[in-house]
Design an enzyme around this catalytic site. Structure first.
Site, short mmCIF file in Angstrom:
data_model
loop_
_atom_site.label_atom_id
_atom_site.label_comp_id
_atom_site.label_asym_id
_atom_site.label_seq_id
_atom_site.Cartn_x
_atom_site.Cartn_y
_atom_site.Cartn_z
N HIS A 18 -7.87 9.59 4.95
CA HIS A 18 -7.26 8.53 5.76
C HIS A 18 -7.47 8.84 7.25
O HIS A 18 -7.48 10.00 7.64
CB HIS A 18 -5.76 8.45 5.50
N GLY A 19 -7.59 7.79 8.05
CA GLY A 19 -7.64 7.97 9.51
C GLY A 19 -9.05 8.10 10.04
O GLY A 19 -10.03 7.78 9.37
N ASP A 41 2.33 5.05 -5.49
CA ASP A 41 1.70 6.35 -5.22
C ASP A 41 2.63 7.46 -5.69
O ASP A 41 3.54 7.86 -4.98
CB ASP A 41 1.38 6.49 -3.74
N GLU A 46 -2.61 5.97 -8.11
CA GLU A 46 -3.50 7.01 -7.57
C GLU A 46 -3.48 8.26 -8.43
O GLU A 46 -2.44 8.70 -8.89
CB GLU A 46 -3.07 7.33 -6.13
N ASP A 98 0.84 -1.20 0.00
CA ASP A 98 0.00 0.00 0.00
C ASP A 98 0.88 1.25 0.00
O ASP A 98 1.83 1.35 0.78
CB ASP A 98 -0.89 -0.03 1.26
N HIS A 112 -9.76 4.71 -0.74
CA HIS A 112 -8.88 4.81 0.43
C HIS A 112 -9.64 5.55 1.53
O HIS A 112 -10.62 6.23 1.26
CB HIS A 112 -7.61 5.57 0.07
N GLY A 113 -9.15 5.43 2.77
CA GLY A 113 -9.84 6.09 3.88
C GLY A 113 -11.22 5.50 4.04
O GLY A 113 -12.20 6.18 4.32
ZN LIG Z 1 -4.40 5.14 1.22
#
Ligand SMILES: [Zn+2]
Length: 287
Positions: free
Chosen positions: A185-186, A103, A133, A81, A213-214
């Site tokens: 994210h997070g 990325d 991405e 990732d 993502h996220g």
């Molecule tokens: Zn990510």
């Protein structure tokens, strides 16, 4: 069994469901992911995030992840990732990963394409899938530090453009596209506001699976809407990791004496239950 991302996502595309990508920065999180998938007889993606190198390097956890995948009774993709360099991509492929994400989204458009083309050529020659991405996914600053773009709320300026996405996928021949349409994210500081029209347009234009993502911390309704709009891979981790930590906290409060190995079991079970709930939603059975 170990399968490529492409193989896994072809089935998700056919069945209009999504596959969870779960990070494996500890043995407990890796075991939780595999056990959750096996108990539900669902495919899964086990990931090593490059930013977790300081928690556990890929040289140590990577071979374990590959061995666990081969032994599993369900299709498992072992994925890198947010790989940031060609060297890291090569390392993951040498260890036996069946999929990598490069990325280069912070680079200029043409530089991003050039880097992704180089990775795709190397990876595809070795039967390894590639995710890349376009647009930028930021981080809430509460965990989810796997982005290199810093901490901030999602911003439309950084969202993926569906027309550019078409060109990007055509020129790079990637197997899946990580697109930005409102997730971060997070742990979310406020309710995410997702741009479903943009997501649908991206999926239609690229004719490939879209990666979100996220992806932990959304409502079930948002999951179903994103899947129906073309999301086939959901990167899900922060909220499961938080569930594991809260279970450990509770155990420490209620037990004395305590032993470290018992904490790992508590964490694993809580993470597994969290993953199982997520997988049940991602399978999109009520479609
Ligand atoms: Zn990510």
């Amino acid at each position: 069994m170990l399968v490529t991302l492409k193989e896994n996502l072809i089935n998700a595309e056919k069945g209009n469901f999504a596959i969870g990508q779960f990070n494996a920065p500890t043995l407990e999180s890796a075991r939780a992911a595999i056990e959750a998938a096996e108990e539900l007889n669902a495919p899964v993606i086990l990931a090593h995030a490059e930013v977790h190198e300081e928690i556990v390097p890929i040289d140590i956890i990577g071979p374990v992840m590959v061995a666990m995948a081969k032994k599993a009774s369900v299709p498992v993709t072992v994925h890198l990732d947010h790989g940031t360099s060609f060297e890291m991509i090569q390392k993951a492929i040498d260890i036996g990963f069946s999929s990598v994400m490069i990325d280069a989204s912070h680079m200029d458009y043409e530089e991003n394409i050039e880097m992704v083309q180089k990775v795709v050529k190397y990876a595809h020659e070795r039967n390894v899938s590639v995710e890349a991405e376009l647009g930028m996914m930021t981080s809430s600053g509460l965990g989810g530090e796997e982005t290199i773009t810093g901490n901030q709320e999602a911003s439309e300026d950084l969202y993926t453009d569906p027309i550019i996405a078409k060109d990007f996928v055509k020129r790079t021949d990637i197997d899946a596209l990580a697109a930005s349409f409102g997730t971060v994210h997070g742990i979310y500081r406020s309710e995410p506001n997702l741009d479903f029209d943009r997501l649908e347009a991206i999926h239609e234009n690229i004719e490939r699976p879209v990666v979100m993502h996220g992806g932990s911390g959304l409502s079930n309704d948002d999951y179903i809407r994103t899947i129906n709009a073309g999301v086939r891979k959901i990167n899900y981790y922060s909220y499961a990791a938080q569930a594991g930590a809260l279970a450990v906290k509770e155990y420490i409060k209620n037990n004395d004496p305590i032993f470290y190995h018992d904490l790992t079991v508590e964490a694993k079970n809580a993470i597994k239950e969290n993953y199982k709930r997520a997988i049940c939603v991602f399978l999109n059975k009520n479609k």
